[in-house]
Each structure stands twice: as C-alpha cells, then as structure tokens.
Design a protein around this motif. Structure first.
Motif, PDB file in Angstrom:
ATOM      1  N   LEU A  77      44.325  89.858  86.424  1.00 55.08           N
ATOM      2  CA  LEU A  77      44.534  88.843  87.440  1.00 55.08           C
ATOM      3  C   LEU A  77      43.247  88.587  88.197  1.00 55.08           C
ATOM      4  CD1 LEU A  77      46.455  87.132  89.318  1.00 55.08           C
ATOM      5  CD2 LEU A  77      46.584  89.183  90.740  1.00 55.08           C
ATOM      6  N   LEU A  78      42.986  87.312  88.495  1.00 50.55           N
ATOM      7  CA  LEU A  78      41.877  86.957  89.368  1.00 50.55           C
ATOM      8  C   LEU A  78      42.354  85.959  90.400  1.00 50.55           C
ATOM      9  CD1 LEU A  78      38.809  86.937  90.128  1.00 50.55           C
ATOM     10  CD2 LEU A  78      38.670  84.872  88.735  1.00 50.55           C
ATOM     11  N   ASN A  79      42.086  86.247  91.655  1.00 57.71           N
ATOM     12  CA  ASN A  79      42.155  85.261  92.721  1.00 57.71           C
ATOM     13  C   ASN A  79      40.694  84.917  92.970  1.00 57.71           C
ATOM     14  OD1 ASN A  79      41.945  84.085  95.352  1.00 57.71           O
ATOM     15  ND2 ASN A  79      44.016  84.810  95.781  1.00 57.71           N
ATOM     16  N   THR A  80      40.312  83.675  92.737  1.00 54.33           N
ATOM     17  CA  THR A  80      38.900  83.300  92.800  1.00 54.33           C
ATOM     18  C   THR A  80      38.294  83.509  94.177  1.00 54.33           C
ATOM     19  OG1 THR A  80      39.450  80.976  93.213  1.00 54.33           O
ATOM     20  CG2 THR A  80      39.124  81.643  90.914  1.00 54.33           C
ATOM     21  N   ARG A  81      39.133  83.676  95.190  1.00 54.61           N
ATOM     22  CA  ARG A  81      38.631  83.898  96.550  1.00 54.61           C
ATOM     23  C   ARG A  81      38.553  85.373  96.939  1.00 54.61           C
ATOM     24  NH1 ARG A  81      39.241  78.940  99.648  1.00 54.61           N
ATOM     25  NH2 ARG A  81      40.355  77.434  98.372  1.00 54.61           N
ATOM     26  N   THR A  82      39.432  86.197  96.357  1.00 54.47           N
ATOM     27  CA  THR A  82      39.521  87.582  96.837  1.00 54.47           C
ATOM     28  C   THR A  82      39.311  88.651  95.771  1.00 54.47           C
ATOM     29  OG1 THR A  82      41.923  87.600  96.520  1.00 54.47           O
ATOM     30  CG2 THR A  82      41.117  86.908  98.682  1.00 54.47           C
ATOM     31  N   GLY A  83      39.161  88.285  94.512  1.00 55.18           N
ATOM     32  CA  GLY A  83      38.994  89.282  93.451  1.00 55.18           C
ATOM     33  C   GLY A  83      40.287  89.500  92.694  1.00 55.18           C
ATOM     34  N   GLY A  84      40.371  90.589  91.972  1.00 58.12           N
ATOM     35  CA  GLY A  84      41.553  90.825  91.150  1.00 58.12           C
ATOM     36  C   GLY A  84      41.590  92.231  90.601  1.00 58.12           C
ATOM     37  N   GLN A  85      42.250  92.372  89.456  1.00 59.69           N
ATOM     38  CA  GLN A  85      42.417  93.698  88.871  1.00 59.69           C
ATOM     39  C   GLN A  85      42.848  93.603  87.420  1.00 59.69           C
ATOM     40  OE1 GLN A  85      45.728  95.887  90.548  1.00 59.69           O
ATOM     41  NE2 GLN A  85      46.797  94.003  91.034  1.00 59.69           N
ATOM     42  N   ILE A  86      42.653  94.720  86.722  1.00 59.98           N
ATOM     43  CA  ILE A  86      43.228  94.921  85.394  1.00 59.98           C
ATOM     44  C   ILE A  86      44.094  96.161  85.521  1.00 59.98           C
ATOM     45  CG2 ILE A  86      42.822  95.417  82.957  1.00 59.98           C
ATOM     46  CD1 ILE A  86      40.037  94.213  83.293  1.00 59.98           C
ATOM     47  N   LYS A  87      45.348  96.053  85.092  1.00 59.74           N
ATOM     48  CA  LYS A  87      46.219  97.217  85.131  1.00 59.74           C
ATOM     49  C   LYS A  87      47.188  97.174  83.963  1.00 59.74           C
ATOM     50  CE  LYS A  87      49.907  95.743  88.230  1.00 59.74           C
ATOM     51  NZ  LYS A  87      50.600  96.087  89.463  1.00 59.74           N
ATOM     52  N   ILE A  88      47.802  98.309  83.699  1.00 55.81           N
ATOM     53  CA  ILE A  88      48.808  98.391  82.640  1.00 55.81           C
ATOM     54  C   ILE A  88      50.122  97.853  83.207  1.00 55.81           C
ATOM     55  CG2 ILE A  88      50.152  99.965  81.190  1.00 55.81           C
ATOM     56  CD1 ILE A  88      47.652 101.732  81.012  1.00 55.81           C
ATOM     57  N   ASN A  89      50.769  96.988  82.434  1.00 55.06           N
ATOM     58  CA  ASN A  89      52.059  96.417  82.817  1.00 55.06           C
ATOM     59  C   ASN A  89      53.166  97.023  81.976  1.00 55.06           C
ATOM     60  OD1 ASN A  89      50.606  93.102  83.127  1.00 55.06           O
ATOM     61  ND2 ASN A  89      50.650  94.719  84.624  1.00 55.06           N
ATOM     62  N   GLU A  90      54.363  97.115  82.558  1.00 51.38           N
ATOM     63  CA  GLU A  90      55.507  97.678  81.838  1.00 51.38           C
ATOM     64  C   GLU A  90      56.058  96.730  80.791  1.00 51.38           C
ATOM     65  OE1 GLU A  90      58.554  99.168  84.413  1.00 51.38           O
ATOM     66  OE2 GLU A  90      57.106 100.230  85.654  1.00 51.38           O
ATOM     67  N   LYS A  91      55.958  95.411  81.054  1.00 52.60           N
ATOM     68  CA  LYS A  91      56.509  94.437  80.112  1.00 52.60           C
ATOM     69  C   LYS A  91      55.740  93.141  80.210  1.00 52.60           C
ATOM     70  CE  LYS A  91      59.979  92.339  83.060  1.00 52.60           C
ATOM     71  NZ  LYS A  91      61.232  91.663  82.988  1.00 52.60           N
ATOM     72  N   VAL A  92      55.991  92.270  79.266  1.00 48.53           N
ATOM     73  CA  VAL A  92      55.381  90.944  79.267  1.00 48.53           C
ATOM     74  C   VAL A  92      55.994  90.131  80.402  1.00 48.53           C
ATOM     75  CG1 VAL A  92      55.112  88.803  77.947  1.00 48.53           C
ATOM     76  CG2 VAL A  92      54.911  91.020  76.790  1.00 48.53           C
ATOM     77  N   PHE A  93      55.146  89.427  81.147  1.00 48.27           N
ATOM     78  CA  PHE A  93      55.610  88.588  82.249  1.00 48.27           C
ATOM     79  C   PHE A  93      56.531  87.493  81.728  1.00 48.27           C
ATOM     80  CE2 PHE A  93      55.091  84.747  84.859  1.00 48.27           C
ATOM     81  CZ  PHE A  93      55.546  85.230  86.074  1.00 48.27           C
ATOM     82  N   ASP A  94      57.630  87.268  82.443  1.00 46.74           N
ATOM     83  CA  ASP A  94      58.570  86.197  82.122  1.00 46.74           C
ATOM     84  C   ASP A  94      58.855  85.434  83.412  1.00 46.74           C
ATOM     85  OD1 ASP A  94      60.652  84.514  81.448  1.00 46.74           O
ATOM     86  OD2 ASP A  94      61.915  86.086  80.612  1.00 46.74           O
ATOM     87  N   PRO A  95      58.406  84.171  83.511  1.00 48.24           N
ATOM     88  CA  PRO A  95      58.647  83.397  84.736  1.00 48.24           C
ATOM     89  C   PRO A  95      60.127  83.298  85.100  1.00 48.24           C
ATOM     90  CG  PRO A  95      57.149  82.226  83.277  1.00 48.24           C
ATOM     91  CD  PRO A  95      57.662  83.416  82.523  1.00 48.24           C
ATOM     92  N   ASN A  96      61.012  83.426  84.125  1.00 48.05           N
ATOM     93  CA  ASN A  96      62.446  83.348  84.404  1.00 48.05           C
ATOM     94  C   ASN A  96      62.937  84.534  85.245  1.00 48.05           C
ATOM     95  OD1 ASN A  96      62.876  80.905  83.034  1.00 48.05           O
ATOM     96  ND2 ASN A  96      62.871  82.004  81.094  1.00 48.05           N
ATOM     97  N   ASP A  97      62.139  85.597  85.317  1.00 47.57           N
ATOM     98  CA  ASP A  97      62.487  86.735  86.171  1.00 47.57           C
ATOM     99  C   ASP A  97      62.326  86.397  87.655  1.00 47.57           C
ATOM    100  OD1 ASP A  97      63.001  88.282  83.943  1.00 47.57           O
ATOM    101  OD2 ASP A  97      61.078  89.339  84.005  1.00 47.57           O
TER     102      ASP A  97
END
Length: 109
Positions: A77-97
C-alpha cells in the motif's frame, strides 16, 4: 502463512516515501515476469501507477500479490502523502467484504 525460499526476501516493511514504493513496484514487476509472483488484486496496473506527466494514478494505491510457490499473499500500500507498507495478508482483498453504508436515516441491519 510460512514463507518459502522463493519469497523470503520480500521485505515486510514500512515504505517511507514514493521513491521507495517505486523501487518495490520494480521488484514486484520483476518477480511477476520471472513467474515467482502473480498479482491477485490491484487498484491500477503496475505500468499505470504514474502517467506520462508523472502524476499518480490515485492518492492511495494498493497491489496484492501471491508467491507462486508457497501461496503467501503480500499487500503493498502507498498513500502518496504519508507513505505505506508491505505486509503479509491473510486473504485476497475482496471489495464485497466492505459494503456501502446505508442511506442516512436507514436502520442498520
């Protein structure tokens, strides 16, 4: 989730500025070209993060990729104003969640 030899060097780290993010994007693109990772969710294609006038696709940019050997899912993730991160996620993101909020005055179910 356990990381393997193929993805163990993916940094789990803070991203302090857009330049660091672009370096991470370059590494991700090389992993995908080599077949070591696959994009599983993205807010924009890797080659459209910046346009021809060097403007960002959006203020917040998110890419999720999976190791093709062990299946570990990484979120970048990047917020162009504040920075971001790389991390391990439990599952694939689903906008329906994340459904839309009800109209104001409508009772929450």
């Amino acid at each position: 989730m356990s990381r393997c030899e193929q993805c163990k060097d993916v940094p789990i780290a803070e991203i302090h500025n857009p330049t660091e993010y672009m370096l991470c994007v370059g590494s991700l693109a090389r992993m995908c070209l080599a077949g070591d990772a696959e994009i599983v969710y993205q807010t924009c294609p890797l080659d459209q993060i910046m346009d021809k006038e060097n403007r960002w696709f959006a203020e917040k940019i998110f890419h999720q990729f999976r190791c093709t050997k062990c299946g570990t899912i990484y979120g970048m993730l990047l917020n162009t104003r504040t920075g971001g991160q790389i991390k391990i996620n439990e599952k694939v993101f689903d906008p329906n969640d994340y459904p839309d909020r009800p109209e104001k005055g409508t009772p929450i179910q």
